[in-house]
Design a protein around this motif. Structure first.
Motif: not given
Length: 291
Positions: A15-37
């Motif tokens: 694909p060609i990413q035209e608008d920056g979406l959906p975005g990189h999680e690596s650049a997000l602060e604070p980081k989302p919690d994805w870890q299984p509990r």
């Protein structure tokens, strides 16, 4: 196994990413919690799953949780290669197998190629998680261009049709399809007119596909998250004003985390939900909705 596509196929679907979406999680602060509990209990042992939008957010949390429960995972994503590679590493760290697959699922050929690679790599397909989506905030309906409207429907609902069409011949009795709809389908959203409309379509698709496939022993359900902290909103999917109070209007007073949503997908993917089809689960922070 290999993470590389045939070059001709990759050239067609990359694909060609035209608008920056959906975005990189690596650049997000604070980081989302994805870890299984919780420790795994083998509820998906021997199963193979495709998870779309699995590079970050809810998709990553679902992919890693599925891997912990014994599933091999095809990680489908748009073009956030660094995030997707990390998701693959996380799945492999759970003792499972995974591969990454970039491409725009709004292209029917992409869904076909994804299913073909999954069968080639793992020999079967048991679970399809249609999670990939995009949204664009607009306060005035006149600001929604025909191109945006068509793109949002192409990504959010057409892609689900295309992928299920490609997967159908491989889905046998006991298979599960789980679609990601949204609380906006039930409540509406003043700034997400096109997005909310696609989520209404996804819910109708879920119920109708369930009626279509239940006789063959294939269950189809959905999950309707509320406000969840993923790259989708802070990377351009919500207005700055909305982000300032994101999730605070829920009864719990906060946004949810991806690992608070992933267990709903696991429940619908495994035999724990063997008597459920055509249904929607609502991890949304306590908001009461009908349906």
């Amino acid at each position: 196994m290999t993470d590389n596509l045939d070059l001709a196929t990759a050239a067609r679907i990359e694909p060609i990413q035209e608008d920056g979406l959906p975005g990189h999680e690596s650049a997000l602060e604070p980081k989302p919690d994805w870890q299984p509990r919780y420790p795994g209990s083998g509820r998906l042992a021997g199963k193979v799953a495709i998870v779309t939008g699995a590079d970050s957010g809810i998709g990553r949390a679902v992919a890693v949780l599925f891997a912990r429960e014994g599933a091999k995972v095809a990680i489908s994503y748009l073009c956030e290669h660094d995030d997707a590679s990390l998701t693959r590493e996380l799945c492999e760290a759970e003792g499972s197998e995974a591969f990454v697959f970039p491409g725009d699922l709004g292209d029917p050929d992409c869904g076909k190629a994804l299913v073909a690679k999954t069968i080639d790599e793992f020999g079967r397909l048991d679970i399809v998680v249609n999670n990939a989506g995009e949204q664009h905030p607009d306060k005035d309906i006149r600001d929604i261009t025909p191109e945006q409207l068509q793109r949002t429907f192409q990504t959010n609902i057409f892609s689900m049709f295309y992928l299920v069409q490609a997967a159908r011949e491989h889905l046998k009795k006991g298979a599960a399809i789980i679609n990601c709809t949204s609380i906006t389908m039930y409540q509406g959203s003043a700034e997400l007119l096109d997005y909310s409309s696609t989520k209404g379509a996804i819910t109708a698709f879920t119920r109708s596909l369930s009626e279509n496939l239940v006789k063959d022993g294939i269950r189809v359900n959905a999950v309707a998250p509320g406000p969840i902290w993923t790259p989708l909103n802070p990377m351009g999917g919500a207005s700055p004003e909305k982000l300032e109070t994101f999730g605070e209007d829920t009864p719990m007073g906060r946004p949810g985390q991806p690992n608070e949503v992933a267990p709903a997908f696991l429940f619908l993917a495994c035999e724990d939900s063997s008597y459920m089809s055509g249904q929607v689960l609502h991890p949304n922070g306590g908001t009461i909705v009908n349906g």
